[in-house]
Design a protein around this motif. Sequence first.
Motif, PDB file in Angstrom:
ATOM      1  N   THR A 116       0.819  -1.221   0.000  1.00  0.00           N
ATOM      2  CA  THR A 116       0.000   0.000   0.000  1.00  0.00           C
ATOM      3  C   THR A 116       0.848   1.264   0.000  1.00  0.00           C
ATOM      4  OG1 THR A 116      -0.156  -0.019   2.418  1.00  0.00           O
ATOM      5  CG2 THR A 116      -1.919  -1.144   1.185  1.00  0.00           C
ATOM      6  N   HIS A 117       2.074   1.162   0.527  1.00  0.00           N
ATOM      7  CA  HIS A 117       2.977   2.310   0.609  1.00  0.00           C
ATOM      8  C   HIS A 117       4.408   1.851   0.364  1.00  0.00           C
ATOM      9  CE1 HIS A 117      -0.429   3.324   3.235  1.00  0.00           C
ATOM     10  NE2 HIS A 117      -0.149   4.597   3.018  1.00  0.00           N
ATOM     11  N   ALA A 118       5.221   2.748  -0.176  1.00  0.00           N
ATOM     12  CA  ALA A 118       6.668   2.566  -0.285  1.00  0.00           C
ATOM     13  C   ALA A 118       7.273   3.896   0.161  1.00  0.00           C
ATOM     14  CB  ALA A 118       7.081   2.207  -1.704  1.00  0.00           C
ATOM     15  N   GLU A 119       7.807   3.931   1.391  1.00  0.00           N
ATOM     16  CA  GLU A 119       8.229   5.178   2.031  1.00  0.00           C
ATOM     17  C   GLU A 119       9.736   5.163   2.274  1.00  0.00           C
ATOM     18  OE1 GLU A 119       6.062   7.586   2.644  1.00  0.00           O
ATOM     19  OE2 GLU A 119       4.190   6.503   2.308  1.00  0.00           O
ATOM     20  N   VAL A 120      10.502   5.767   1.373  1.00  0.00           N
ATOM     21  CA  VAL A 120      11.962   5.776   1.485  1.00  0.00           C
ATOM     22  C   VAL A 120      12.417   6.467   2.772  1.00  0.00           C
ATOM     23  CG1 VAL A 120      14.110   6.619   0.438  1.00  0.00           C
ATOM     24  CG2 VAL A 120      12.304   5.685  -1.007  1.00  0.00           C
ATOM     25  N   GLU A 168       6.248  -7.885  16.368  1.00  0.00           N
ATOM     26  CA  GLU A 168       6.912  -6.663  15.945  1.00  0.00           C
ATOM     27  C   GLU A 168       8.417  -6.854  16.118  1.00  0.00           C
ATOM     28  OE1 GLU A 168       6.300  -1.908  16.188  1.00  0.00           O
ATOM     29  OE2 GLU A 168       5.839  -3.039  18.012  1.00  0.00           O
ATOM     30  N   TYR A 169       9.184  -6.406  15.151  1.00  0.00           N
ATOM     31  CA  TYR A 169      10.640  -6.491  15.081  1.00  0.00           C
ATOM     32  C   TYR A 169      11.143  -7.894  14.706  1.00  0.00           C
ATOM     33  CZ  TYR A 169       9.951  -2.122  17.545  1.00  0.00           C
ATOM     34  OH  TYR A 169       9.503  -0.887  17.914  1.00  0.00           O
ATOM     35  N   GLU A 170      10.237  -8.818  14.431  1.00  0.00           N
ATOM     36  CA  GLU A 170      10.654 -10.148  13.995  1.00  0.00           C
ATOM     37  C   GLU A 170      11.165 -10.087  12.559  1.00  0.00           C
ATOM     38  OE1 GLU A 170       8.843 -14.698  13.570  1.00  0.00           O
ATOM     39  OE2 GLU A 170       7.671 -13.157  14.597  1.00  0.00           O
ATOM     40  N   GLN A 171      12.199 -10.873  12.275  1.00  0.00           N
ATOM     41  CA  GLN A 171      12.728 -10.943  10.918  1.00  0.00           C
ATOM     42  C   GLN A 171      11.679 -11.536   9.987  1.00  0.00           C
ATOM     43  OE1 GLN A 171      15.673 -13.979   9.227  1.00  0.00           O
ATOM     44  NE2 GLN A 171      16.990 -12.223   9.759  1.00  0.00           N
ATOM     45  N   ILE A 172      11.524 -10.901   8.831  1.00  0.00           N
ATOM     46  CA  ILE A 172      10.630 -11.407   7.797  1.00  0.00           C
ATOM     47  C   ILE A 172      11.370 -11.398   6.459  1.00  0.00           C
ATOM     48  CG2 ILE A 172       8.445 -10.772   8.911  1.00  0.00           C
ATOM     49  CD1 ILE A 172       8.412  -8.247   7.110  1.00  0.00           C
ATOM     50  N   HIS A 173      10.877 -12.223   5.556  1.00  0.00           N
ATOM     51  CA  HIS A 173      11.373 -12.241   4.187  1.00  0.00           C
ATOM     52  C   HIS A 173      10.223 -11.739   3.321  1.00  0.00           C
ATOM     53  CE1 HIS A 173      14.911 -15.050   4.855  1.00  0.00           C
ATOM     54  NE2 HIS A 173      14.335 -14.914   6.046  1.00  0.00           N
ATOM     55  N   LEU A 174      10.526 -10.826   2.416  1.00  0.00           N
ATOM     56  CA  LEU A 174       9.507 -10.256   1.547  1.00  0.00           C
ATOM     57  C   LEU A 174       9.857 -10.624   0.115  1.00  0.00           C
ATOM     58  CD1 LEU A 174       7.802  -6.887   1.907  1.00  0.00           C
ATOM     59  CD2 LEU A 174       8.651  -7.553  -0.335  1.00  0.00           C
ATOM     60  N   TYR A 175       8.927 -11.256  -0.574  1.00  0.00           N
ATOM     61  CA  TYR A 175       9.111 -11.688  -1.957  1.00  0.00           C
ATOM     62  C   TYR A 175       8.125 -10.914  -2.822  1.00  0.00           C
ATOM     63  CZ  TYR A 175      10.931 -15.536   0.866  1.00  0.00           C
ATOM     64  OH  TYR A 175      11.588 -16.284   1.814  1.00  0.00           O
ATOM     65  N   ASN A 176       8.642 -10.071  -3.711  1.00  0.00           N
ATOM     66  CA  ASN A 176       7.785  -9.238  -4.552  1.00  0.00           C
ATOM     67  C   ASN A 176       7.422 -10.017  -5.811  1.00  0.00           C
ATOM     68  OD1 ASN A 176       6.722  -7.304  -6.332  1.00  0.00           O
ATOM     69  ND2 ASN A 176       7.877  -5.658  -5.337  1.00  0.00           N
ATOM     70  N   VAL A 177       6.151 -10.367  -5.935  1.00  0.00           N
ATOM     71  CA  VAL A 177       5.674 -11.158  -7.064  1.00  0.00           C
ATOM     72  C   VAL A 177       5.743 -10.355  -8.363  1.00  0.00           C
ATOM     73  CG1 VAL A 177       3.676 -12.425  -7.998  1.00  0.00           C
ATOM     74  CG2 VAL A 177       4.191 -12.536  -5.549  1.00  0.00           C
ATOM     75  N   ASN A 223       8.016  -8.014  -9.376  1.00  0.00           N
ATOM     76  CA  ASN A 223       9.317  -7.763 -10.003  1.00  0.00           C
ATOM     77  C   ASN A 223      10.404  -8.778  -9.624  1.00  0.00           C
ATOM     78  OD1 ASN A 223      10.202  -7.032  -7.427  1.00  0.00           O
ATOM     79  ND2 ASN A 223       9.989  -4.842  -7.817  1.00  0.00           N
ATOM     80  N   GLY A 224      10.067  -9.766  -8.798  1.00  0.00           N
ATOM     81  CA  GLY A 224      11.026 -10.797  -8.425  1.00  0.00           C
ATOM     82  C   GLY A 224      12.001 -10.405  -7.330  1.00  0.00           C
ATOM     83  N   GLU A 225      11.921  -9.190  -6.819  1.00  0.00           N
ATOM     84  CA  GLU A 225      12.810  -8.756  -5.740  1.00  0.00           C
ATOM     85  C   GLU A 225      12.534  -9.565  -4.482  1.00  0.00           C
ATOM     86  OE1 GLU A 225      15.286  -6.634  -5.624  1.00  0.00           O
ATOM     87  OE2 GLU A 225      15.054  -5.457  -7.448  1.00  0.00           O
ATOM     88  N   ARG A 226      13.605  -9.900  -3.769  1.00  0.00           N
ATOM     89  CA  ARG A 226      13.508 -10.635  -2.511  1.00  0.00           C
ATOM     90  C   ARG A 226      14.365  -9.900  -1.501  1.00  0.00           C
ATOM     91  NH1 ARG A 226      12.073 -16.241  -3.787  1.00  0.00           N
ATOM     92  NH2 ARG A 226      13.146 -16.960  -1.928  1.00  0.00           N
ATOM     93  N   HIS A 241      12.787   0.958  -2.327  1.00  0.00           N
ATOM     94  CA  HIS A 241      13.220   0.974  -3.730  1.00  0.00           C
ATOM     95  C   HIS A 241      12.902  -0.341  -4.439  1.00  0.00           C
ATOM     96  CE1 HIS A 241      15.286   4.813  -3.424  1.00  0.00           C
ATOM     97  NE2 HIS A 241      15.792   4.395  -2.267  1.00  0.00           N
ATOM     98  N   ARG A 242      12.486  -1.347  -3.674  1.00  0.00           N
ATOM     99  CA  ARG A 242      12.228  -2.672  -4.249  1.00  0.00           C
ATOM    100  C   ARG A 242      10.745  -3.000  -4.383  1.00  0.00           C
ATOM    101  NH1 ARG A 242      16.650  -6.544  -1.381  1.00  0.00           N
ATOM    102  NH2 ARG A 242      18.233  -6.232  -2.978  1.00  0.00           N
ATOM    103  N   ALA A 243       9.887  -2.015  -4.087  1.00  0.00           N
ATOM    104  CA  ALA A 243       8.442  -2.259  -4.171  1.00  0.00           C
ATOM    105  C   ALA A 243       7.718  -0.980  -4.553  1.00  0.00           C
ATOM    106  CB  ALA A 243       7.915  -2.780  -2.836  1.00  0.00           C
TER     107      ALA A 243
END
Length: 129
Positions: free
Chosen positions: A16-20, A40-49, A51-54, A77-79
């Motif tokens: 919904t947002h990309a806030e540099v 909150e503050y837990e490590q997560i992995h984000l996979y952008n469907v 553009n393929g960015e991970r 910059h990746r979403a």
Amino acid sequence: MELTLLKAKLHRATVTHAEVEYEGSCAIDSDLLEKAGIREYEQIHLYNVANGERLVTYAIRAEAGSGIISVNGAAAHRATPGDPVIICAYATLSEAEADRHEPTLLYFDADTGDNRIQQIKHAVPIQAA
């Protein structure tokens, strides 16, 4: 032996947002964090469907009920708002714990982009040929 297994997944949520300039890495609606069991503050992995960015980052809370998925800081910059993403958290478990483990999987309709949960499951469907 310890194993790293999928703990939780938000499947095809919509950015919904990309806030540099915003501090923090990925703000997620507090209700979604709670339902998924992601802290909150837990490590997560984000996979952008889109553009393929991970990327690997951490979760911060966004306003409950807002539907916000905001990719912040350098990760912004990746979403782009509107991108469908998969957000995963993992846990390290003993073999005995792994035998009993069921992940929490939240499914969204990426076409609507409203980040309302469509379904909750505890197993990924078997992939067919």
